[in-house]
Every structure is written in structure tokens, then in C-alpha cells.
Design a protein around this motif. Structure first.
Motif, PDB file in Angstrom:
ATOM      1  N   TRP A 152       6.352  11.214   0.639  1.00 34.41           N
ATOM      2  CA  TRP A 152       6.743  11.906  -0.579  1.00 34.41           C
ATOM      3  C   TRP A 152       7.846  11.147  -1.299  1.00 34.41           C
ATOM      4  O   TRP A 152       8.770  10.628  -0.666  1.00 34.41           O
ATOM      5  N   GLU A 153       7.768  11.109  -2.615  1.00 34.85           N
ATOM      6  CA  GLU A 153       8.884  10.619  -3.406  1.00 34.85           C
ATOM      7  C   GLU A 153      10.072  11.537  -3.115  1.00 34.85           C
ATOM      8  O   GLU A 153       9.896  12.711  -2.822  1.00 34.85           O
ATOM      9  N   GLY A 154      11.247  11.016  -3.154  1.00 31.53           N
ATOM     10  CA  GLY A 154      12.416  11.823  -2.846  1.00 31.53           C
ATOM     11  C   GLY A 154      12.781  11.772  -1.372  1.00 31.53           C
ATOM     12  O   GLY A 154      13.659  12.498  -0.927  1.00 31.53           O
ATOM     13  N   ASN A 155      12.099  10.912  -0.607  1.00 34.02           N
ATOM     14  CA  ASN A 155      12.408  10.737   0.806  1.00 34.02           C
ATOM     15  C   ASN A 155      12.646   9.244   1.054  1.00 34.02           C
ATOM     16  O   ASN A 155      11.845   8.575   1.706  1.00 34.02           O
ATOM     17  N   PRO A 156      13.743   8.704   0.501  1.00 30.65           N
ATOM     18  CA  PRO A 156      13.970   7.253   0.571  1.00 30.65           C
ATOM     19  C   PRO A 156      14.154   6.726   1.993  1.00 30.65           C
ATOM     20  O   PRO A 156      13.802   5.578   2.267  1.00 30.65           O
ATOM     21  N   LYS A 157      14.670   7.529   2.905  1.00 30.58           N
ATOM     22  CA  LYS A 157      14.820   7.054   4.288  1.00 30.58           C
ATOM     23  C   LYS A 157      13.460   6.807   4.923  1.00 30.58           C
ATOM     24  O   LYS A 157      13.262   5.802   5.613  1.00 30.58           O
ATOM     25  N   ALA A 158      12.526   7.711   4.702  1.00 27.40           N
ATOM     26  CA  ALA A 158      11.176   7.521   5.236  1.00 27.40           C
ATOM     27  C   ALA A 158      10.508   6.321   4.572  1.00 27.40           C
ATOM     28  O   ALA A 158       9.856   5.513   5.235  1.00 27.40           O
ATOM     29  N   GLN A 159      10.683   6.186   3.257  1.00 26.67           N
ATOM     30  CA  GLN A 159      10.088   5.045   2.556  1.00 26.67           C
ATOM     31  C   GLN A 159      10.636   3.732   3.102  1.00 26.67           C
ATOM     32  O   GLN A 159       9.884   2.793   3.357  1.00 26.67           O
ATOM     33  N   ALA A 160      11.933   3.667   3.321  1.00 28.66           N
ATOM     34  CA  ALA A 160      12.541   2.446   3.864  1.00 28.66           C
ATOM     35  C   ALA A 160      12.045   2.177   5.284  1.00 28.66           C
ATOM     36  O   ALA A 160      11.794   1.020   5.655  1.00 28.66           O
ATOM     37  N   PHE A 161      11.896   3.212   6.086  1.00 33.48           N
ATOM     38  CA  PHE A 161      11.394   3.066   7.443  1.00 33.48           C
ATOM     39  C   PHE A 161       9.996   2.454   7.433  1.00 33.48           C
ATOM     40  O   PHE A 161       9.721   1.483   8.147  1.00 33.48           O
ATOM     41  N   TYR A 162       9.104   2.993   6.615  1.00 33.35           N
ATOM     42  CA  TYR A 162       7.734   2.484   6.571  1.00 33.35           C
ATOM     43  C   TYR A 162       7.671   1.093   5.954  1.00 33.35           C
ATOM     44  O   TYR A 162       6.874   0.256   6.383  1.00 33.35           O
ATOM     45  N   ASP A 163       8.509   0.812   4.978  1.00 33.04           N
ATOM     46  CA  ASP A 163       8.598  -0.553   4.436  1.00 33.04           C
ATOM     47  C   ASP A 163       8.988  -1.524   5.546  1.00 33.04           C
ATOM     48  O   ASP A 163       8.409  -2.595   5.675  1.00 33.04           O
ATOM     49  N   HIS A 164       9.972  -1.134   6.344  1.00 34.59           N
ATOM     50  CA  HIS A 164      10.445  -1.976   7.449  1.00 34.59           C
ATOM     51  C   HIS A 164       9.327  -2.249   8.464  1.00 34.59           C
ATOM     52  O   HIS A 164       9.259  -3.338   9.047  1.00 34.59           O
ATOM     53  N   LEU A 165       8.442  -1.278   8.662  1.00 32.34           N
ATOM     54  CA  LEU A 165       7.328  -1.453   9.595  1.00 32.34           C
ATOM     55  C   LEU A 165       6.205  -2.294   9.008  1.00 32.34           C
ATOM     56  O   LEU A 165       5.278  -2.653   9.724  1.00 32.34           O
ATOM     57  N   GLY A 166       6.280  -2.608   7.715  1.00 25.62           N
ATOM     58  CA  GLY A 166       5.265  -3.454   7.084  1.00 25.62           C
ATOM     59  C   GLY A 166       4.205  -2.716   6.294  1.00 25.62           C
ATOM     60  O   GLY A 166       3.227  -3.321   5.858  1.00 25.62           O
ATOM     61  N   PHE A 167       4.382  -1.423   6.066  1.00 22.11           N
ATOM     62  CA  PHE A 167       3.421  -0.684   5.248  1.00 22.11           C
ATOM     63  C   PHE A 167       3.563  -1.098   3.790  1.00 22.11           C
ATOM     64  O   PHE A 167       4.666  -1.355   3.313  1.00 22.11           O
ATOM     65  N   ARG A 168       2.428  -1.152   3.101  1.00 18.82           N
ATOM     66  CA  ARG A 168       2.398  -1.479   1.681  1.00 18.82           C
ATOM     67  C   ARG A 168       1.502  -0.471   0.968  1.00 18.82           C
ATOM     68  O   ARG A 168       0.515   0.008   1.523  1.00 18.82           O
ATOM     69  N   ALA A 169       1.816  -0.191  -0.271  1.00 15.18           N
ATOM     70  CA  ALA A 169       1.024   0.762  -1.056  1.00 15.18           C
ATOM     71  C   ALA A 169      -0.379   0.208  -1.281  1.00 15.18           C
ATOM     72  O   ALA A 169      -0.556  -0.979  -1.533  1.00 15.18           O
ATOM     73  N   PHE A 170      -1.372   1.080  -1.145  1.00 19.49           N
ATOM     74  CA  PHE A 170      -2.734   0.700  -1.517  1.00 19.49           C
ATOM     75  C   PHE A 170      -3.322   1.667  -2.534  1.00 19.49           C
ATOM     76  O   PHE A 170      -4.394   1.437  -3.073  1.00 19.49           O
ATOM     77  N   SER A 171      -2.623   2.742  -2.836  1.00 21.01           N
ATOM     78  CA  SER A 171      -2.987   3.640  -3.939  1.00 21.01           C
ATOM     79  C   SER A 171      -1.737   4.426  -4.303  1.00 21.01           C
ATOM     80  O   SER A 171      -0.754   4.436  -3.552  1.00 21.01           O
ATOM     81  N   HIS A 172      -1.760   5.051  -5.450  1.00 19.18           N
ATOM     82  CA  HIS A 172      -0.635   5.867  -5.894  1.00 19.18           C
ATOM     83  C   HIS A 172      -1.170   7.217  -6.350  1.00 19.18           C
ATOM     84  O   HIS A 172      -2.153   7.284  -7.081  1.00 19.18           O
ATOM     85  N   ASN A 173      -0.527   8.282  -5.919  1.00 18.59           N
ATOM     86  CA  ASN A 173      -0.803   9.612  -6.449  1.00 18.59           C
ATOM     87  C   ASN A 173       0.200   9.854  -7.567  1.00 18.59           C
ATOM     88  O   ASN A 173       1.399   9.683  -7.354  1.00 18.59           O
ATOM     89  N   LEU A 174      -0.290  10.214  -8.724  1.00 18.94           N
ATOM     90  CA  LEU A 174       0.577  10.429  -9.869  1.00 18.94           C
ATOM     91  C   LEU A 174       0.533  11.887 -10.279  1.00 18.94           C
ATOM     92  O   LEU A 174      -0.449  12.591 -10.019  1.00 18.94           O
ATOM     93  N   GLU A 175       1.567  12.339 -10.939  1.00 16.92           N
ATOM     94  CA  GLU A 175       1.589  13.699 -11.449  1.00 16.92           C
ATOM     95  C   GLU A 175       2.248  13.706 -12.825  1.00 16.92           C
ATOM     96  O   GLU A 175       3.016  12.807 -13.157  1.00 16.92           O
ATOM     97  N   GLN A 176       1.927  14.710 -13.581  1.00 24.82           N
ATOM     98  CA  GLN A 176       2.605  14.980 -14.830  1.00 24.82           C
ATOM     99  C   GLN A 176       2.899  16.476 -14.843  1.00 24.82           C
ATOM    100  O   GLN A 176       1.988  17.292 -14.838  1.00 24.82           O
ATOM    101  N   LEU A 177       4.186  16.801 -14.775  1.00 25.95           N
ATOM    102  CA  LEU A 177       4.574  18.201 -14.755  1.00 25.95           C
ATOM    103  C   LEU A 177       4.380  18.832 -16.126  1.00 25.95           C
ATOM    104  O   LEU A 177       4.653  18.203 -17.150  1.00 25.95           O
ATOM    105  N   LEU A 178       3.933  20.052 -16.136  1.00 26.92           N
ATOM    106  CA  LEU A 178       3.700  20.758 -17.403  1.00 26.92           C
ATOM    107  C   LEU A 178       4.686  21.890 -17.565  1.00 26.92           C
ATOM    108  O   LEU A 178       5.214  22.439 -16.662  1.00 26.92           O
TER     109      LEU A 178
END
Length: 170
Positions: free
Chosen positions: A144-170
Motif C-alpha cells: 500500500w502507498e503510505g507504508n514507506p517502511k514496507a516499500q523500502a524493505f521490499y526494494d531492499h529484497l530486490g522487488f520491482r514494480a511490474f504493474s501499478h494500481n491507480l485511483e482517482q478519488l471522487l
């Protein structure tokens, strides 16, 4: 610490950790998550524990770890330092996707009092080995966006984005 498949006796500890995950998600996205909510109830965990397509692995404190990791008061069972809930995906018979086996990490949690001790890395390495032994070609997960510690952890393990889920709040 050692990693093993989750057992029915682990459900109370899994529930405790699921609440920690939900708290992180609620703090990041109170518009999506319910405060005090939980992803799985005990009866749902009972079912998951019998489903070979949804393995759950737990990191368990060994006796010699007791001086390094905080242990919660517990009358039965082992102290669970973290878990990885996974889902096997068999892509076969699709007209658009290559035939393959992959393992999706649906949820990975390290007890908030045990973070920084290598528990998450140990869980991931175990999951990776299970996936390799089964012939999987990839491991996937969502953060989830808003969880920078988890994002950094997975980056460190070598994970890379292969798709993006986008949203537009109404």
C-alpha cells in the motif's frame, strides 16, 4: 528463530499480528480501512490452514532467542515473531498469459516489537525457497502507498514494480 508452516495452535498469535497489520493500514488509509478491523477471523484462518493453495508460514522464537526478542505472555503455543500468508497462482489455459506457476505473498507481518531483527528477511527467504522448489517463476506482492517502511524493505529484497494500481478519488 525458525520458520515452519502455521498450525491451528498459532491462530491466537496470528490474530494478534493481523491487528498490527490492520493498524498500519488504517494509519496509512483511513478512507479504506476500518479502525480495529481485521482481515481474517479465527474461523477463516482455520479454513486457510487446510488449503494447500494458501500456505501460511510463521517465524517462531527459539528458546535461545528469548533474550533478544520480546516475548508476550502466552499460556499455550510458541511466540510467533511474524508470518507470511501466500497464495499459489497457476496460470494455465489462458489465451493471454504465459503458462506459469507463481507465488503471491498476500500478507507479510513482523511483530512490531521484533522489527529490525531479520525476521522479515528470514520469512521472505523461506517463501522464496518454497517457490523455487515448487518450480515457480516469480513471487509477487502488493504494498500500500503510505507504508514507506514496507516499500523500502521490499526494494531492499530486490522487488520491482511490474504493474501499478491507480485511483482517482471522487
Amino acid at each position: 528463530m525458525h520458520i515452519r508452516p502455521a498450525q491451528h495452535s498459532d491462530i491466537d498469535e496470528l490474530i494478534r499480528l493481523l491487528h498490527q497489520v490492520e493498524d498500519v493500514h488504517y494509519q496509512a488509509r483511513p478512507d479504506l480501512f476500518v479502525q480495529g478491523g481485521i482481515k481474517h477471523f479465527p474461523h477463516e484462518l482455520e479454513q486457510l490452514l487446510t488449503d494447500p493453495n494458501q500456505p501460511i508460514f510463521v517465524a517462531v522464537a527459539d528458546n535461545e532467542d528469548s533474550g533478544k526478542t520480546p516475548l508476550h505472555q502466552q499460556t499455550q503455543g510458541e511466540h510467533i515473531l511474524g508470518y507470511a500468508m501466500c497464495i499459489w497462482h497457476h496460470h494455465d489455459g489462458s489465451h493471454a498469459l504465459a503458462q506459469e506457476l507463481s507465488l503471491h505473498i498476500d500478507d507479510l507481518c513482523v511483530d512490531q516489537e521484533s522489527r529490525g531483527l531479520g525476521v522479515g528477511t528470514a520469512l521472505y527467504r523461506h517463501v522464496r525457497e518454497v517457490a523455487r522448489e515448487a518450480g515457480a517463476c516469480r513471487i509477487t506482492l502488493n504494498v500500500w502507498e503510505g507504508n514507506p517502511k514496507a516499500q523500502a524493505f521490499y526494494d531492499h529484497l530486490g522487488f520491482r514494480a511490474f504493474s501499478h494500481n491507480l485511483e482517482q478519488l471522487l
